[in-house]
Scaffold this motif. Sequence first.
Motif, PDB file in Angstrom:
ATOM      1  N   SER A   1     -23.196  10.524  10.426  1.00 27.40           N
ATOM      2  CA  SER A   1     -23.976  11.641  10.340  1.00 27.40           C
ATOM      3  C   SER A   1     -23.780  12.311   8.956  1.00 27.40           C
ATOM      4  N   ILE A   2     -24.845  13.074   8.496  1.00 30.39           N
ATOM      5  CA  ILE A   2     -24.975  13.802   7.318  1.00 30.39           C
ATOM      6  C   ILE A   2     -24.669  15.047   7.592  1.00 30.39           C
ATOM      7  N   LEU A   3     -23.749  15.719   6.816  1.00 32.64           N
ATOM      8  CA  LEU A   3     -23.373  17.074   6.820  1.00 32.64           C
ATOM      9  C   LEU A   3     -24.264  17.892   6.035  1.00 32.64           C
TER      10      LEU A   3
ATOM     11  N   GLY B   1     -22.518  22.353   6.107  1.00 32.20           N
ATOM     12  CA  GLY B   1     -21.143  22.104   6.706  1.00 32.20           C
ATOM     13  C   GLY B   1     -21.294  21.830   8.236  1.00 32.20           C
ATOM     14  N   GLN B   2     -22.538  21.265   8.740  1.00 26.25           N
ATOM     15  CA  GLN B   2     -22.549  20.917  10.059  1.00 26.25           C
ATOM     16  C   GLN B   2     -23.196  19.526  10.373  1.00 26.25           C
ATOM     17  N   PRO B   3     -22.356  18.615  11.103  1.00 27.05           N
ATOM     18  CA  PRO B   3     -22.896  17.293  11.099  1.00 27.05           C
ATOM     19  C   PRO B   3     -24.323  17.143  11.892  1.00 27.05           C
ATOM     20  N   GLY B   4     -25.316  16.326  11.057  1.00 27.91           N
ATOM     21  CA  GLY B   4     -26.327  16.161  11.782  1.00 27.91           C
ATOM     22  C   GLY B   4     -26.406  15.100  12.940  1.00 27.91           C
ATOM     23  N   ALA B   5     -27.699  14.666  13.533  1.00 26.56           N
ATOM     24  CA  ALA B   5     -27.737  13.731  14.480  1.00 26.56           C
ATOM     25  C   ALA B   5     -27.092  12.484  14.008  1.00 26.56           C
TER      26      ALA B   5
END
Length: 315
Positions: free
Chosen positions: A40-42, A45-49
């Motif tokens: 998953s890609i940040l 600051g939040q991880p994606g799907a």
Amino acid sequence: MSKAYDRVEWDFLAAAMAKMGFDNFWIHLVMTCISTVSFSILLNGQPGAPFFPSRGLRQRDPLSPYLFLIISEVLSLNISKLVNEGELAGIKMARGAPILSHIFFADDSLFFFKAEESNCVCLKKILQEYCLASGQEINFQKSSGKETLIKAVAMAIPTYPMMCFKFPAGLCQEINSDIAKFWWANHDKDHGMHWKSWNSLCRSKTEGGLGFHDLLDFNLALLGKQCWRLIHNPNSLWAKTLKARYFPEVDFWNAEVGHRSSWLWASLIAGRDKILKHARVQILSGDNTCIWTDRWLPPPPPPRWNYQSYYTCST
């Protein structure tokens, strides 16, 4: 190879393990370990799907280097098969010596063949078939770059003997000169214009150089590293052997070359003397320190010019 771990095809890995005789349950267990990973890609600051890859081995996974060895073994066996069948002509270091055709280290490869067009065509065909099946891709830019050739061949091959023996200064300078000529050359017979000195090329890239090694300094540094190992591992087998042979009555710091010493021992003493020029004795309790002979004082600071006094005298 370019992005060697990321390009490994899982089907090819499973087929290679099956051909080598691994049990089906073991193959299924390994393939489950490498195929159940997700990424998953940040973003802010939040991880994606999460998404799931379809090939590749994870970097820094303790299992990945061993699996990549299985992939590389396929290429190695194919080359050895053609050499044994006479379709590829390797090289021999001497009469009766085994044929040398290739050396692999991780994702780097060195090939040794007789310089003939037929060998080049055969090798190119092998590499194309291997890359098509395994997913690997040759990094032609890295493979043909002068900097890579210098660091991976000209400066890497002498590393192992330089760890044990001190090369003559003239030989080191001759190799340095040949490397410089190769770097600046435009054609096979053109030495080119040397726009910078060899010392400038030996500086790190952050200092404007290329990170080349001056072989004379590099040789002494490797010998010094061996001396440091000997000092910190006095109970090892090789340290005990050297002590019994060359300095049974004194410690390594006070050992001498002697009249009938070997090239190995004289080389280690040269590395030790290089360390002594920059090392200082730590006093601690002072019981084992001789203040008259041991280097225990810090080195003197570099001289500082008084520019104000200079200009005052000039005016």
